[in-house]
Scaffold this motif. Structure first.
Motif, PDB file in Angstrom:
ATOM      1  N   PHE A   1       0.809  -0.942  -0.004  1.00  0.00           N
ATOM      2  CA  PHE A   1       0.198  -0.203   0.116  1.00  0.00           C
ATOM      3  C   PHE A   1       1.136   0.787   0.338  1.00  0.00           C
ATOM      4  O   PHE A   1       1.589   1.702   0.555  1.00  0.00           O
ATOM      5  CB  PHE A   1      -0.852   0.122   0.988  1.00  0.00           C
ATOM      6  N   SER A   2       0.226   2.171  -0.346  1.00  0.00           N
ATOM      7  CA  SER A   2       1.375   3.528  -0.800  1.00  0.00           C
ATOM      8  C   SER A   2       0.666   4.178   0.451  1.00  0.00           C
ATOM      9  O   SER A   2      -0.092   3.417   1.445  1.00  0.00           O
ATOM     10  CB  SER A   2       0.738   4.063  -1.534  1.00  0.00           C
ATOM     11  N   LEU A   3       0.858   5.607   0.546  1.00  0.00           N
ATOM     12  CA  LEU A   3       0.655   6.488   2.030  1.00  0.00           C
ATOM     13  C   LEU A   3      -0.788   6.549   1.979  1.00  0.00           C
ATOM     14  O   LEU A   3      -2.121   6.514   2.806  1.00  0.00           O
ATOM     15  CB  LEU A   3       1.696   7.061   1.632  1.00  0.00           C
ATOM     16  N   ALA A   4      -1.591   7.292   0.677  1.00  0.00           N
ATOM     17  CA  ALA A   4      -2.522   7.544   0.213  1.00  0.00           C
ATOM     18  C   ALA A   4      -3.803   6.239   0.881  1.00  0.00           C
ATOM     19  O   ALA A   4      -4.443   6.341   1.602  1.00  0.00           O
ATOM     20  CB  ALA A   4      -2.319   8.104  -1.118  1.00  0.00           C
TER      21      ALA A   4
ATOM     22  N   THR B   1      -2.934   3.898   2.637  1.00  0.00           N
ATOM     23  CA  THR B   1      -2.660   3.660   3.881  1.00  0.00           C
ATOM     24  C   THR B   1      -4.367   4.449   4.561  1.00  0.00           C
ATOM     25  O   THR B   1      -3.818   4.494   5.593  1.00  0.00           O
ATOM     26  CB  THR B   1      -1.333   3.775   4.559  1.00  0.00           C
ATOM     27  N   GLN B   2      -4.173   6.327   4.195  1.00  0.00           N
ATOM     28  CA  GLN B   2      -4.607   6.307   5.051  1.00  0.00           C
ATOM     29  C   GLN B   2      -6.578   6.040   4.674  1.00  0.00           C
ATOM     30  O   GLN B   2      -7.171   5.963   5.616  1.00  0.00           O
ATOM     31  CB  GLN B   2      -4.195   7.855   4.002  1.00  0.00           C
ATOM     32  N   GLN B   3      -6.638   5.407   3.500  1.00  0.00           N
ATOM     33  CA  GLN B   3      -7.669   5.226   3.319  1.00  0.00           C
ATOM     34  C   GLN B   3      -7.904   3.876   4.356  1.00  0.00           C
ATOM     35  O   GLN B   3      -9.549   4.290   4.635  1.00  0.00           O
ATOM     36  CB  GLN B   3      -8.210   4.822   2.011  1.00  0.00           C
ATOM     37  N   LEU B   4      -7.483   3.409   4.665  1.00  0.00           N
ATOM     38  CA  LEU B   4      -7.734   1.991   5.308  1.00  0.00           C
ATOM     39  C   LEU B   4      -8.239   2.566   6.286  1.00  0.00           C
ATOM     40  O   LEU B   4      -8.897   2.594   7.651  1.00  0.00           O
ATOM     41  CB  LEU B   4      -6.423   0.780   4.603  1.00  0.00           C
ATOM     42  N   ALA B   5      -6.308   3.401   6.910  1.00  0.00           N
ATOM     43  CA  ALA B   5      -6.934   4.004   8.015  1.00  0.00           C
ATOM     44  C   ALA B   5      -8.230   4.486   8.454  1.00  0.00           C
ATOM     45  O   ALA B   5      -8.939   4.541   9.924  1.00  0.00           O
ATOM     46  CB  ALA B   5      -6.042   5.421   9.039  1.00  0.00           C
ATOM     47  N   SER B   6      -8.763   5.499   7.825  1.00  0.00           N
ATOM     48  CA  SER B   6     -10.184   6.145   7.618  1.00  0.00           C
ATOM     49  C   SER B   6     -11.411   4.790   8.088  1.00  0.00           C
ATOM     50  O   SER B   6     -12.298   5.421   8.820  1.00  0.00           O
ATOM     51  CB  SER B   6     -10.240   7.036   6.253  1.00  0.00           C
TER      52      SER B   6
ATOM     53  N   LEU C   1       4.958   4.188  10.980  1.00  0.00           N
ATOM     54  CA  LEU C   1       3.549   3.125  10.743  1.00  0.00           C
ATOM     55  C   LEU C   1       3.944   2.226   9.452  1.00  0.00           C
ATOM     56  O   LEU C   1       4.808   0.944   9.774  1.00  0.00           O
ATOM     57  CB  LEU C   1       2.705   3.223  11.451  1.00  0.00           C
ATOM     58  N   LEU C   2       4.430   2.820   8.231  1.00  0.00           N
ATOM     59  CA  LEU C   2       4.601   1.795   6.690  1.00  0.00           C
ATOM     60  C   LEU C   2       6.126   1.626   7.100  1.00  0.00           C
ATOM     61  O   LEU C   2       6.806   0.665   6.667  1.00  0.00           O
ATOM     62  CB  LEU C   2       4.557   2.511   6.065  1.00  0.00           C
ATOM     63  N   ASN C   3       6.963   2.841   8.035  1.00  0.00           N
ATOM     64  CA  ASN C   3       8.259   1.978   7.614  1.00  0.00           C
ATOM     65  C   ASN C   3       8.937   1.253   9.300  1.00  0.00           C
ATOM     66  O   ASN C   3       9.964   0.148   8.738  1.00  0.00           O
ATOM     67  CB  ASN C   3       9.214   3.444   8.645  1.00  0.00           C
ATOM     68  N   MET C   4       8.108   0.636   9.455  1.00  0.00           N
ATOM     69  CA  MET C   4       8.126  -0.264  10.541  1.00  0.00           C
ATOM     70  C   MET C   4       7.427  -1.179   9.926  1.00  0.00           C
ATOM     71  O   MET C   4       7.637  -2.805   9.937  1.00  0.00           O
ATOM     72  CB  MET C   4       7.771  -0.284  11.791  1.00  0.00           C
ATOM     73  N   VAL C   5       6.288  -1.884   9.664  1.00  0.00           N
ATOM     74  CA  VAL C   5       5.522  -3.043   9.112  1.00  0.00           C
ATOM     75  C   VAL C   5       5.354  -3.574   7.799  1.00  0.00           C
ATOM     76  O   VAL C   5       4.758  -4.058   7.331  1.00  0.00           O
ATOM     77  CB  VAL C   5       3.624  -2.965   9.896  1.00  0.00           C
ATOM     78  N   GLY C   6       6.054  -1.542   7.187  1.00  0.00           N
ATOM     79  CA  GLY C   6       6.140  -2.007   5.312  1.00  0.00           C
ATOM     80  C   GLY C   6       4.569  -1.697   4.551  1.00  0.00           C
ATOM     81  O   GLY C   6       3.372  -1.768   5.705  1.00  0.00           O
ATOM     82  N   GLY C   7       4.172  -1.922   3.922  1.00  0.00           N
ATOM     83  CA  GLY C   7       2.756  -1.859   3.209  1.00  0.00           C
ATOM     84  C   GLY C   7       1.903  -2.838   3.112  1.00  0.00           C
ATOM     85  O   GLY C   7       0.564  -3.034   2.078  1.00  0.00           O
ATOM     86  N   SER C   8       2.117  -4.301   3.799  1.00  0.00           N
ATOM     87  CA  SER C   8       1.061  -5.075   3.841  1.00  0.00           C
ATOM     88  C   SER C   8      -0.710  -4.879   4.720  1.00  0.00           C
ATOM     89  O   SER C   8      -0.238  -4.278   5.453  1.00  0.00           O
ATOM     90  CB  SER C   8       1.498  -6.026   4.555  1.00  0.00           C
ATOM     91  N   PRO C   9      -1.823  -4.410   3.784  1.00  0.00           N
ATOM     92  CA  PRO C   9      -2.427  -4.550   4.251  1.00  0.00           C
ATOM     93  C   PRO C   9      -3.479  -5.461   5.802  1.00  0.00           C
ATOM     94  O   PRO C   9      -3.831  -5.028   6.617  1.00  0.00           O
ATOM     95  CB  PRO C   9      -3.825  -5.009   2.960  1.00  0.00           C
ATOM     96  N   TYR C  10      -2.315  -6.817   5.875  1.00  0.00           N
ATOM     97  CA  TYR C  10      -3.388  -7.679   7.037  1.00  0.00           C
ATOM     98  C   TYR C  10      -2.358  -6.612   8.127  1.00  0.00           C
ATOM     99  O   TYR C  10      -2.658  -6.402   9.377  1.00  0.00           O
ATOM    100  CB  TYR C  10      -2.273  -8.483   7.113  1.00  0.00           C
TER     101      TYR C  10
ATOM    102  N   LEU D   1      -0.546  -3.408   8.604  1.00  0.00           N
ATOM    103  CA  LEU D   1      -1.642  -2.343   8.530  1.00  0.00           C
ATOM    104  C   LEU D   1      -2.889  -2.155   9.824  1.00  0.00           C
ATOM    105  O   LEU D   1      -3.287  -1.891  10.534  1.00  0.00           O
ATOM    106  CB  LEU D   1      -1.497  -1.798   7.603  1.00  0.00           C
ATOM    107  N   ALA D   2      -3.711  -3.334   8.925  1.00  0.00           N
ATOM    108  CA  ALA D   2      -4.833  -3.578   9.440  1.00  0.00           C
ATOM    109  C   ALA D   2      -5.146  -3.679  10.960  1.00  0.00           C
ATOM    110  O   ALA D   2      -5.362  -3.591  11.849  1.00  0.00           O
ATOM    111  CB  ALA D   2      -5.808  -4.487   8.703  1.00  0.00           C
TER     112      ALA D   2
END
Length: 446
Positions: free
Chosen positions: A216-219, A221-226, A245-254, A256-257
């Motif tokens: 996931f991109s930052l955009a 990731t913002q959508q998922l957080a919302s 957070l992206l630096n820590m866990v990467g852009g994996s939707p799982y 991040l969720a």
């Protein structure tokens, strides 16, 4: 085309991330234009679609959306997961093709007619094609989407893989000028970019470039957080927290969720979750321990991953090893070298795979390894135990409801003080079973 459900999920609707999202889930974030491309492809007679993504990249949720679109057009959708194939059929082509045909027929709600075709004793590619062409495909007046998941799993079974891939390729070729076969829409799903390098002569992987589900991109990731109700995600200043957070866990939707779920129902801030994310009794603990168990089942691969982790940068390894690590989601492969997928894994496995340096650490590592083994034995039904082997790790659906609940380990000593109290989950908050969902902590989220 597909509709993006932008309303955020209510707290009552939220479960701990434990499986793929439904086609109409408010938590799903579109990866435009991939969904549009996939749906358009399914409309083409005799089409072949390839979907590629590492574990935890959201392949299952993506497929739910795409096949959901097909179902809205009246199409049938059939999914075959090759990791579900019994071990008894994976070393004989005839047995495997028979299992494959029966699996497809069952999902089409058709009776088994192999006996009437005179195919009960032997089954080869020609007879399999005949069964599909004269019985399975004509049974539907609408196109059939045939999703083949974990296709790269078959590469570890050379007794069946080459002939089966050749058969699939022949079906795709027939579909270009045969009305019956043109109703078949093939969807190949594989986990790793190393597949074409391992089997570059396999024609089915050279038909079209795959749709790659990247991080996931930052955009996004913002959508998922919302969607999780974290409205601050769209504040330009506060959204910088998500970069960390992206630096820590990467852009994996799982991954991040998991963090967003913890923020929505937990008591810690994002910075606090990130600070303790790699500790075994926190919200990421079950996920990390599950990966650790998978590595423990493959000692050689564990050694390879230790080399990758200690490099802390891109490092060249054998292509077959890169395929295994990328398939597990532990590493990213760029075609020539690999690196650890995210800082979370780097931090966790740096301590777990390093050599203990003192007696207390030795004792702790020993107890933790024994504890994980006992957990697996206590959680696994007898029927699942029969399926467990080096090449067939237990799927998440064999675990009981409380199988992956984070637990406190009061008896494990530390090098500093063996009498320290154990750390609680999320700083004191424990989740009720109802909050976590009935499926435990699954591995196929998004």
């Amino acid at each position: 085309m597909l509709v993006e459900y932008s309303d955020r999920a209510s707290l009552e609707e939220l479960d701990f991330p434990n499986g793929p999202l439904e086609a109409d889930s408010p938590l799903y974030v579109l990866r435009s234009p991939l969904e549009e491309t996939a749906c358009q492809k399914l409309l083409e007679p005799g089409s072949l679609l390839q979907v590629q993504g590492r574990r935890y990249m959201g392949k299952c949720s993506f497929l739910n959306h795409v096949t959901g679109y097909g179902k809205n057009q009246g199409y049938w959708s059939v999914t075959v997961n090759f990791q579900d194939a019994p071990s008894t059929v994976l070393n004989d082509l005839g047995s495997f093709l028979r299992w494959f045909s029966l699996t497809v027929g069952h999902q089409l709600r058709l009776k088994n007619r192999l006996e009437s075709y005179g195919l009960s004793e032997s089954f080869d590619g020609q007879t399999c094609s005949e069964y599909f062409e004269t019985y399975l495909l004509p049974a539907s007046s609408f196109p059939i989407i045939l999703v083949l998941k974990e296709l790269d799993y078959l590469f570890t079974h050379p007794a069946i893989a080459p002939a089966f891939f050749e058969l699939l390729h022949s079906w795709h070729q027939k579909a270009q000028n045969n009305d019956t076969w043109s109703n078949l829409r093939l969807v190949f799903v594989h986990a790793t970019s190393a597949v074409p390098l391992l089997y570059s002569s396999a024609p089915q992987f050279q038909t079209d470039a795959p749709l790659v589900l990247s991080e996931f991109s930052l955009a996004q990731t913002q959508q998922l957080a919302s969607r999780y109700g974290l409205e601050w995600a769209f504040d330009d200043v506060k959204a910088q927290r998500l970069v960390s957070l992206l630096n820590m866990v990467g852009g994996s939707p799982y991954r991040l969720a998991i963090a967003f779920y913890g923020l929505r129902v937990g008591e810690l801030s994002l910075s606090e979750i990130m600070q303790i994310a790699d500790e075994p009794n926190t919200i990421y603990g079950p996920h990390l321990q599950r990966l650790e168990r998978r590595l423990a089942q493959k000692p050689y691969l564990k050694t390879v991953f230790t080399k990758v982790m200690r490099a802390n940068d891109w490092v060249e390894i054998d292509t077959a090893d890169a395929y295994q690590l990328e398939k597990l989601g532990l590493a990213v492969f760029n075609g020539t070298a690999v690196r650890t997928s995210c800082m979370l894994y780097q931090r966790y496995f740096e301590t777990r795979l390093s050599e203990p340096k003192d007696p207390a650490s030795v004792r702790r590592h020993s107890l933790e390894a024994e504890h994980i083994t006992l957990q697996d034995l206590a959680r696994t039904p007898d029927a699942a135990l029969e399926r467990s082997s080096k090449d067939h790790p237990l799927p998440s659906d064999t675990l009981c409801d409380l199988a992956e609940l984070p637990i406190v380990e009061p008896s494990l000593p530390t090098a500093q003080d063996e009498n320290l109290p154990p750390k609680p989950l999320l700083g004191g908050r424990y989740y009720l079973q109802a909050q976590l969902g009935s499926g435990g902590f699954g591995e196929t989220f998004l």
